[in-house]
Write a protein that holds these residues in place. Structure first.
Motif, PDB file in Angstrom:
ATOM      1  N   ASP A   1       0.827  -1.202   0.000  1.00  0.00           N
ATOM      2  CA  ASP A   1       0.000   0.000   0.000  1.00  0.00           C
ATOM      3  C   ASP A   1       0.866   1.257   0.000  1.00  0.00           C
ATOM      4  O   ASP A   1       2.078   1.212   0.218  1.00  0.00           O
ATOM      5  N   GLU A   2       0.222   2.374  -0.234  1.00  0.00           N
ATOM      6  CA  GLU A   2       0.919   3.654  -0.368  1.00  0.00           C
ATOM      7  C   GLU A   2       1.640   4.038   0.921  1.00  0.00           C
ATOM      8  O   GLU A   2       2.707   4.661   0.878  1.00  0.00           O
ATOM      9  N   VAL A   3       1.080   3.640   2.054  1.00  0.00           N
ATOM     10  CA  VAL A   3       1.690   3.985   3.342  1.00  0.00           C
ATOM     11  C   VAL A   3       3.051   3.304   3.488  1.00  0.00           C
ATOM     12  O   VAL A   3       4.032   3.933   3.919  1.00  0.00           O
ATOM     13  N   GLU A   4       3.127   2.025   3.132  1.00  0.00           N
ATOM     14  CA  GLU A   4       4.399   1.299   3.211  1.00  0.00           C
ATOM     15  C   GLU A   4       5.445   1.913   2.284  1.00  0.00           C
ATOM     16  O   GLU A   4       6.614   2.073   2.659  1.00  0.00           O
ATOM     17  N   LEU A   5       5.006   2.234   1.072  1.00  0.00           N
ATOM     18  CA  LEU A   5       5.932   2.810   0.098  1.00  0.00           C
ATOM     19  C   LEU A   5       6.447   4.168   0.565  1.00  0.00           C
ATOM     20  O   LEU A   5       7.651   4.451   0.480  1.00  0.00           O
ATOM     21  N   ARG A   6       5.561   5.002   1.052  1.00  0.00           N
ATOM     22  CA  ARG A   6       5.951   6.326   1.531  1.00  0.00           C
ATOM     23  C   ARG A   6       6.883   6.215   2.732  1.00  0.00           C
ATOM     24  O   ARG A   6       7.862   6.956   2.849  1.00  0.00           O
TER      25      ARG A   6
ATOM     26  N   GLU B   1       9.259  -1.106  -4.419  1.00  0.00           N
ATOM     27  CA  GLU B   1       8.404  -2.296  -4.415  1.00  0.00           C
ATOM     28  C   GLU B   1       9.239  -3.570  -4.498  1.00  0.00           C
ATOM     29  O   GLU B   1       8.972  -4.551  -3.784  1.00  0.00           O
ATOM     30  N   ALA B   2      10.249  -3.573  -5.377  1.00  0.00           N
ATOM     31  CA  ALA B   2      11.108  -4.753  -5.498  1.00  0.00           C
ATOM     32  C   ALA B   2      11.832  -5.031  -4.189  1.00  0.00           C
ATOM     33  O   ALA B   2      11.960  -6.188  -3.752  1.00  0.00           O
ATOM     34  N   ARG B   3      12.312  -3.955  -3.542  1.00  0.00           N
ATOM     35  CA  ARG B   3      13.017  -4.132  -2.269  1.00  0.00           C
ATOM     36  C   ARG B   3      12.095  -4.676  -1.186  1.00  0.00           C
ATOM     37  O   ARG B   3      12.450  -5.612  -0.462  1.00  0.00           O
ATOM     38  N   LEU B   4      10.904  -4.099  -1.057  1.00  0.00           N
ATOM     39  CA  LEU B   4       9.972  -4.527  -0.013  1.00  0.00           C
ATOM     40  C   LEU B   4       9.444  -5.939  -0.258  1.00  0.00           C
ATOM     41  O   LEU B   4       9.263  -6.712   0.686  1.00  0.00           O
ATOM     42  N   GLN B   5       9.202  -6.267  -1.527  1.00  0.00           N
ATOM     43  CA  GLN B   5       8.764  -7.633  -1.834  1.00  0.00           C
ATOM     44  C   GLN B   5       9.867  -8.627  -1.483  1.00  0.00           C
ATOM     45  O   GLN B   5       9.595  -9.716  -0.970  1.00  0.00           O
TER      46      GLN B   5
ATOM     47  N   ARG C   1       9.594 -11.704   1.206  1.00  0.00           N
ATOM     48  CA  ARG C   1       9.912 -13.104   0.934  1.00  0.00           C
ATOM     49  C   ARG C   1      10.926 -13.642   1.938  1.00  0.00           C
ATOM     50  O   ARG C   1      10.790 -14.765   2.430  1.00  0.00           O
ATOM     51  N   SER C   2      11.931 -12.842   2.243  1.00  0.00           N
ATOM     52  CA  SER C   2      12.949 -13.280   3.205  1.00  0.00           C
ATOM     53  C   SER C   2      12.344 -13.496   4.593  1.00  0.00           C
ATOM     54  O   SER C   2      12.616 -14.502   5.258  1.00  0.00           O
TER      55      SER C   2
END
Length: 335
Positions: free
Chosen positions: A137-142, A284-288, A292-293
């Motif tokens: 969501d936008e909150v995580e990205l921000r 997004e790639a970093r958080l995904q 996964r980790s």
């Protein structure tokens, strides 16, 4: 991978059989499906295309295998004749599977090890896909963007070397002397900078500069932003340094409150100013990846907590590693 046509025609019957066997194995390798039991239901799989002993081959399975082929290969199997060739290769492979089972190869240690690896790989994929399924969501990205702003917003930086002669503004006589020395140094360096090694400035800095932090490295100040240079040496120094355009370019004599400088540009690093929208794919790639980790770590922690695990150090110590220097473990002092 093309299962059949990449194998050239062979003249003898034996080599033709071998070619067919290799084609069957290559065909099976194109897919990533695991081995199926000998007896298999064909419910919800469409009509049966072939029966090999007690194994039914459904139309859906044939289509799935065809879909696994590269498009340019798949297009060659449009006719009935070619479809039969394709199915014949699937039949050959199934016959080999059944014979391997008949000979008890399902219990072979190598086969079991390969199956275990395949199961673990599939489990990892399943776990990671589940972890990455929920959208960010936008909150995580921000939040990530704000906490790692330095990754996305960076000022331009330059790497410069300088020769510094101490001459405070309050000491007019010393300043006049330092200025004259700097002019002479600059002329001398310029006359020698045509040397392919281009070391005249660095040599002069090592011998002459009174900046104790940089003189041993030929006056190299490393990469600095405009703000960092200003804080260290003042705005006049910074303006002169950033005005240099090409590598190895020399400034004129620069005067600051601290003294007299000669400045040489080494290289530049462009600045970066990415907005959240521009940085989103990277975030997004970093958080995904982090999801996964963490998912895998959580799974392993749960499995460990539910399992009974005991490591036998005495047995482990007896394992000899070929090519390594095996030393006995240091004895621990008794309490």
């Amino acid at each position: 991978m093309e299962p059949l046509f990449l194998i050239p025609p062979m003249p003898t019957r034996t080599t033709r059989i071998l070619s067919s066997v290799l084609a069957a194995i290559a065909l099976s390798a194109c897919g990533n499906s695991s081995s199926r039991p000998a007896a298999q239901s064909t419910l919800d799989s469409g009509p049966v295309v072939a029966v090999i002993n007690d194994r039914s081959l459904s139309a859906q399975e044939v289509k799935s295998k065809l879909d696994e082929q590269p498009l340019f290969v798949r297009s060659r199997y449009a006719t009935m004749e070619k479809k039969k060739e394709f199915v014949d290769n699937l039949i050959r492979f199934e016959l080999l599977v059944q014979e391997a089972r008949r000979q008890g190869m399902e219990n072979d240690p190598d086969v079991k090890a390969t199956l275990e690896k395949a199961m673990v790989q599939k489990l990892l994929r399943k776990q990671q896909e589940a972890a990455a399924a929920a959208p960010l969501d936008e909150v995580e990205l921000r939040k990530y963007y704000d906490e790692h702003r330095s990754e996305f917003i960076k000022p331009e930086r330059i790497r410069v070397s300088h020769i510094f002669l101490v001459a405070p503004t309050a000491d007019a006589a010393l300043r006049t002397k330092a200025r004259a020395e700097a002019v002479k140094l600059l002329a001398d360096i310029k006359s020698k900078e045509s040397d392919p090694l281009k070391t005249a400035f660095e040599v002069a800095a090592t011998k002459t500069s009174q900046d104790t932090d940089s003189k041993s490295s030929g006056g190299d100040l490393g990469y600095r932003s405009r703000e960092e240079l200003t804080q260290a040496w003042g705005s006049a120094f910074t303006d002169a340094a950033f005005a240099l355009q090409s590598a190895s370019e020399l400034s004129q004599v620069v005067e600051t409150d601290k003294g007299i400088h000669l400045v040489k540009l080494q290289s530049r690093q462009a600045g970066m100013d990415q907005s959240l929208e521009q940085a989103k794919p990277r975030i997004e790639a970093r958080l995904q990846g982090e999801r996964r980790s963490k998912s895998m770590e959580s799974l392993l922690e749960r499995l460990k907590s539910q399992a009974k695990i005991e490591v036998k150090d005495s047995a482990l110590e007896q394992i000899q590693i070929e090519g390594a220097e095996n030393k006995p473990a240091a004895s621990q002092p008794h309490p």
